[in-house]
Design a protein around this motif. Structure first.
Motif, PDB file in Angstrom:
ATOM      1  N   PRO A 163     -48.632  -9.253 -68.382  1.00  0.00           N
ATOM      2  CA  PRO A 163     -47.547  -9.210 -69.367  1.00  0.00           C
ATOM      3  C   PRO A 163     -46.207  -8.793 -68.764  1.00  0.00           C
ATOM      4  CG  PRO A 163     -48.944  -7.292 -69.619  1.00  0.00           C
ATOM      5  CD  PRO A 163     -49.572  -8.123 -68.543  1.00  0.00           C
ATOM      6  N   GLY A 164     -45.135  -9.204 -69.434  1.00  0.00           N
ATOM      7  CA  GLY A 164     -43.798  -8.701 -69.122  1.00  0.00           C
ATOM      8  C   GLY A 164     -43.647  -7.300 -69.668  1.00  0.00           C
ATOM      9  N   SER A 165     -42.415  -6.809 -69.687  1.00  0.00           N
ATOM     10  CA  SER A 165     -42.233  -5.427 -70.129  1.00  0.00           C
ATOM     11  C   SER A 165     -42.707  -5.297 -71.585  1.00  0.00           C
ATOM     12  CB  SER A 165     -40.791  -4.987 -69.894  1.00  0.00           C
ATOM     13  OG  SER A 165     -40.066  -5.098 -71.044  1.00  0.00           O
ATOM     14  N   LEU A 166     -43.363  -4.179 -71.863  1.00  0.00           N
ATOM     15  CA  LEU A 166     -44.068  -4.012 -73.139  1.00  0.00           C
ATOM     16  C   LEU A 166     -43.201  -3.284 -74.148  1.00  0.00           C
ATOM     17  CD1 LEU A 166     -47.515  -2.803 -71.697  1.00  0.00           C
ATOM     18  CD2 LEU A 166     -46.843  -5.126 -72.319  1.00  0.00           C
ATOM     19  N   ASN A 167     -43.233  -3.748 -75.393  1.00  0.00           N
ATOM     20  CA  ASN A 167     -42.543  -3.012 -76.451  1.00  0.00           C
ATOM     21  C   ASN A 167     -43.555  -2.589 -77.530  1.00  0.00           C
ATOM     22  OD1 ASN A 167     -42.695  -5.033 -78.595  1.00  0.00           O
ATOM     23  ND2 ASN A 167     -41.218  -6.232 -77.404  1.00  0.00           N
ATOM     24  N   THR A 168     -43.052  -1.812 -78.488  1.00  0.00           N
ATOM     25  CA  THR A 168     -43.957  -1.294 -79.529  1.00  0.00           C
ATOM     26  C   THR A 168     -43.733  -2.002 -80.865  1.00  0.00           C
ATOM     27  OG1 THR A 168     -42.375   0.485 -79.883  1.00  0.00           O
ATOM     28  CG2 THR A 168     -44.256   0.997 -78.505  1.00  0.00           C
ATOM     29  N   ASP A 169     -43.116  -3.181 -80.814  1.00  0.00           N
ATOM     30  CA  ASP A 169     -42.924  -3.960 -82.047  1.00  0.00           C
ATOM     31  C   ASP A 169     -44.283  -4.346 -82.634  1.00  0.00           C
ATOM     32  OD1 ASP A 169     -40.307  -3.829 -81.341  1.00  0.00           O
ATOM     33  OD2 ASP A 169     -40.102  -5.946 -80.810  1.00  0.00           O
TER      34      ASP A 169
ATOM     35  N   GLY B  14     -47.918 -12.512 -83.171  1.00  0.00           N
ATOM     36  CA  GLY B  14     -48.937 -13.570 -83.146  1.00  0.00           C
ATOM     37  C   GLY B  14     -48.561 -14.746 -82.263  1.00  0.00           C
ATOM     38  N   THR B  15     -47.376 -14.671 -81.659  1.00  0.00           N
ATOM     39  CA  THR B  15     -46.941 -15.770 -80.778  1.00  0.00           C
ATOM     40  C   THR B  15     -46.450 -15.197 -79.456  1.00  0.00           C
ATOM     41  OG1 THR B  15     -44.681 -15.757 -81.651  1.00  0.00           O
ATOM     42  CG2 THR B  15     -46.256 -17.232 -82.739  1.00  0.00           C
ATOM     43  N   VAL B  16     -46.585 -15.996 -78.393  1.00  0.00           N
ATOM     44  CA  VAL B  16     -46.183 -15.589 -77.030  1.00  0.00           C
ATOM     45  C   VAL B  16     -45.767 -16.832 -76.238  1.00  0.00           C
ATOM     46  CG1 VAL B  16     -47.798 -13.625 -76.928  1.00  0.00           C
ATOM     47  CG2 VAL B  16     -48.554 -15.877 -76.130  1.00  0.00           C
ATOM     48  N   ALA B  17     -45.317 -16.609 -75.021  1.00  0.00           N
ATOM     49  CA  ALA B  17     -45.218 -17.687 -74.034  1.00  0.00           C
ATOM     50  C   ALA B  17     -46.129 -17.280 -72.888  1.00  0.00           C
ATOM     51  CB  ALA B  17     -43.784 -17.857 -73.545  1.00  0.00           C
ATOM     52  N   ALA B  18     -47.030 -18.180 -72.474  1.00  0.00           N
ATOM     53  CA  ALA B  18     -48.014 -17.820 -71.444  1.00  0.00           C
ATOM     54  C   ALA B  18     -48.040 -18.863 -70.343  1.00  0.00           C
ATOM     55  CB  ALA B  18     -49.406 -17.683 -72.072  1.00  0.00           C
ATOM     56  N   GLY B  19     -48.371 -18.409 -69.135  1.00  0.00           N
ATOM     57  CA  GLY B  19     -48.475 -19.322 -67.998  1.00  0.00           C
ATOM     58  C   GLY B  19     -47.289 -19.116 -67.077  1.00  0.00           C
ATOM     59  N   LYS B  20     -46.619 -20.225 -66.722  1.00  0.00           N
ATOM     60  CA  LYS B  20     -45.455 -20.140 -65.818  1.00  0.00           C
ATOM     61  C   LYS B  20     -44.210 -19.914 -66.665  1.00  0.00           C
ATOM     62  CE  LYS B  20     -47.700 -22.872 -62.302  1.00  0.00           C
ATOM     63  NZ  LYS B  20     -47.717 -24.026 -61.408  1.00  0.00           N
ATOM     64  N   VAL B  21     -43.897 -18.655 -66.917  1.00  0.00           N
ATOM     65  CA  VAL B  21     -42.847 -18.319 -67.889  1.00  0.00           C
ATOM     66  C   VAL B  21     -41.648 -17.707 -67.167  1.00  0.00           C
ATOM     67  CG1 VAL B  21     -44.589 -17.881 -69.651  1.00  0.00           C
ATOM     68  CG2 VAL B  21     -43.745 -15.982 -68.259  1.00  0.00           C
TER      69      VAL B  21
ATOM     70  N   GLY C 145     -61.397 -16.442 -63.843  1.00  0.00           N
ATOM     71  CA  GLY C 145     -60.884 -16.778 -62.520  1.00  0.00           C
ATOM     72  C   GLY C 145     -59.385 -17.014 -62.484  1.00  0.00           C
ATOM     73  N   LEU C 146     -58.709 -16.820 -63.615  1.00  0.00           N
ATOM     74  CA  LEU C 146     -57.267 -17.082 -63.677  1.00  0.00           C
ATOM     75  C   LEU C 146     -56.464 -15.782 -63.785  1.00  0.00           C
ATOM     76  CD1 LEU C 146     -57.184 -20.076 -66.211  1.00  0.00           C
ATOM     77  CD2 LEU C 146     -57.176 -20.169 -63.699  1.00  0.00           C
ATOM     78  N   ALA C 147     -55.204 -15.882 -63.314  1.00  0.00           N
ATOM     79  CA  ALA C 147     -54.212 -14.810 -63.500  1.00  0.00           C
ATOM     80  C   ALA C 147     -52.990 -15.483 -64.094  1.00  0.00           C
ATOM     81  CB  ALA C 147     -53.871 -14.188 -62.153  1.00  0.00           C
ATOM     82  N   PHE C 148     -52.553 -15.024 -65.262  1.00  0.00           N
ATOM     83  CA  PHE C 148     -51.420 -15.724 -65.876  1.00  0.00           C
ATOM     84  C   PHE C 148     -50.430 -14.759 -66.512  1.00  0.00           C
ATOM     85  CE2 PHE C 148     -54.534 -15.315 -69.258  1.00  0.00           C
ATOM     86  CZ  PHE C 148     -53.785 -15.071 -70.395  1.00  0.00           C
ATOM     87  N   ASP C 149     -49.159 -15.178 -66.518  1.00  0.00           N
ATOM     88  CA  ASP C 149     -48.082 -14.366 -67.081  1.00  0.00           C
ATOM     89  C   ASP C 149     -48.019 -14.571 -68.588  1.00  0.00           C
ATOM     90  OD1 ASP C 149     -47.693 -14.165 -64.378  1.00  0.00           O
ATOM     91  OD2 ASP C 149     -45.601 -14.797 -64.380  1.00  0.00           O
ATOM     92  N   VAL C 150     -47.555 -13.533 -69.289  1.00  0.00           N
ATOM     93  CA  VAL C 150     -47.382 -13.668 -70.740  1.00  0.00           C
ATOM     94  C   VAL C 150     -46.211 -12.787 -71.175  1.00  0.00           C
ATOM     95  CG1 VAL C 150     -49.240 -11.990 -71.251  1.00  0.00           C
ATOM     96  CG2 VAL C 150     -48.558 -13.645 -72.989  1.00  0.00           C
ATOM     97  N   VAL C 151     -45.299 -13.393 -71.922  1.00  0.00           N
ATOM     98  CA  VAL C 151     -44.110 -12.693 -72.428  1.00  0.00           C
ATOM     99  C   VAL C 151     -43.908 -13.099 -73.892  1.00  0.00           C
ATOM    100  CG1 VAL C 151     -42.982 -12.592 -70.143  1.00  0.00           C
ATOM    101  CG2 VAL C 151     -42.559 -14.548 -71.659  1.00  0.00           C
ATOM    102  N   GLY C 152     -42.884 -12.523 -74.516  1.00  0.00           N
ATOM    103  CA  GLY C 152     -42.592 -12.912 -75.893  1.00  0.00           C
ATOM    104  C   GLY C 152     -42.248 -14.393 -75.970  1.00  0.00           C
ATOM    105  N   GLY C 153     -42.674 -15.043 -77.045  1.00  0.00           N
ATOM    106  CA  GLY C 153     -42.420 -16.488 -77.174  1.00  0.00           C
ATOM    107  C   GLY C 153     -42.898 -17.006 -78.510  1.00  0.00           C
ATOM    108  N   ASP C 154     -42.964 -18.316 -78.623  1.00  0.00           N
ATOM    109  CA  ASP C 154     -43.166 -18.947 -79.938  1.00  0.00           C
ATOM    110  C   ASP C 154     -44.504 -19.662 -80.109  1.00  0.00           C
ATOM    111  OD1 ASP C 154     -40.583 -18.194 -80.607  1.00  0.00           O
ATOM    112  OD2 ASP C 154     -39.736 -19.958 -79.589  1.00  0.00           O
ATOM    113  N   THR C 155     -45.360 -19.619 -79.108  1.00  0.00           N
ATOM    114  CA  THR C 155     -46.623 -20.356 -79.215  1.00  0.00           C
ATOM    115  C   THR C 155     -47.708 -19.441 -79.788  1.00  0.00           C
ATOM    116  OG1 THR C 155     -45.988 -21.527 -77.201  1.00  0.00           O
ATOM    117  CG2 THR C 155     -48.269 -21.789 -77.910  1.00  0.00           C
TER     118      THR C 155
END
Ligand SMILES: NC(=O)c1ccc[n+]([C@@H]2O[C@H](COP(=O)([O-])OP(=O)(O)OC[C@H]3O[C@@H](n4cnc5c(N)ncnc54)[C@H](OP(=O)(O)O)[C@@H]3O)[C@@H](O)[C@H]2O)c1
Length: 249
Positions: free
Chosen positions: A175-181, A185-192, A218-228
């Motif tokens: 994950p990117g930097s974490l907030n307490t919001d 239910g939505t994020v952006a994941a993968g190559k973000v 077997g995967l490592a993936f990025d996840v940040v705030g987003g719309d998916t």
């Protein structure tokens, strides 16, 4: 009924994860350090176990994991920017002890919370999708919390490169930097891109989806705030085998 064991069970992501897993009929065991946290964890439906990761050997940790025989082990612990010594002892060495203990206890499924941009910046090329803003975020992050980033890198590298021996079914959630919001239910994941923070509740939901989706093994993936929607985002990472750590350690 499935059982989960969470290292760092009293942490902020872990508490959301506990609530979600309990709601999905999991038995949740939380490894915590402080007896004073027992009532709060029990109120969430967890069965807490007091055991310091730093003060435990691999054998101690193996015995605990064997005793509760979970279907999945989750690492959401961290020294939280403590001293460099504690950061190394928890975020790097503590994690590696838990990888070894999980394997020794015969548990396969393992999900670890890492962080975006954890990579070998000195010897490997930068991710090809990075734009100048990403490079600026990366420079700031490694400048401010480089010891933590190095500890996370050492742990993740160990998990990936030693897996021929351990044979864990791991997923690395970054994950990117974490907030307490509240969770969206939505994020952006993968190559973000790196700028957007993500709520801890959404990270917990990503972990739940990963546990239930073997295509993320077997995967490592990025996840940040987003719309998916989270289930869709995780499904896409799994089906396209998106890995943002491969080739960068
Ligand atoms: N903060 C961010 O922006 C960010 C970004 C990306 C990734 N991450 C990672 O996301 C994960 C979860 O973050 P979070 O905000 O939920 O963290 P958190 O609230 O600080 O939780 C971490 C937990 O680890 C526990 N812990 C520390 N040392 C321990 C030990 N020796 N034995 C047992 N437990 C120990 C802490 O226990 P105590 O309650 O006793 O201190 C704490 O509850 C961490 O791995 C973190 O590195 C954070």
């Amino acid at each position: 009924m499935s059982t989960a064991l969470i290292f760092g069970g009293s942490g902020k992501v872990a508490r959301h994860l506990t609530t979600k897993l309990v709601a999905s009929s999991y038995t949740v065991h939380s490894i915590i350090r402080k007896e004073s946290q027992i009532p709060e964890l029990e109120a969430l439906g967890s069965k807490p176990i007091v055991q310091s990761i730093e003060d435990s050997s691999v054998n101690d940790l193996t015995a605990t994991i064997k005793k509760y025989s979970p279907n999945v082990v989750i690492w959401s612990a961290g020294a939280g920017g403590g001293s460099p010594e504690r950061t190394k002892a928890v975020d790097h060495e503590g994690a590696v002890k838990v990888f070894d203990a999980t394997a020794a206890a015969g548990v396969k499924r393992f999900v670890i919370v890492s962080a975006v941009d954890i990579r070998d910046r000195e010897n490997k090329p930068a991710p090809e999708w990075y734009i100048p803003d990403d490079t600026a975020v990366s420079d700031r992050m490694w400048g401010a919390i480089g010891v933590y980033c190095q500890a996370k890198l050492a742990a993740d590298r160990d998990l990936v490169t030693q897996n021929d021996r351990r044979k864990l079914d791991y997923t690395i959630v970054r994950p990117g930097s974490l907030n307490t919001d509240r969770g969206s239910g939505t994020v952006a994941a993968g190559k973000v891109h790196l700028g957007k923070s993500i709520s801890r509740e959404d990270v917990a939901e990503v972990i739940v989806r990963c546990i239930e989706d073997p295509s993320t093994i077997g995967l490592a993936f990025d996840v940040v705030g987003g719309d998916t929607p989270i289930s869709e985002a995780v499904k896409e990472v799994g089906s396209k085998k998106i890995d943002t750590f491969a080739g960068r350690y």
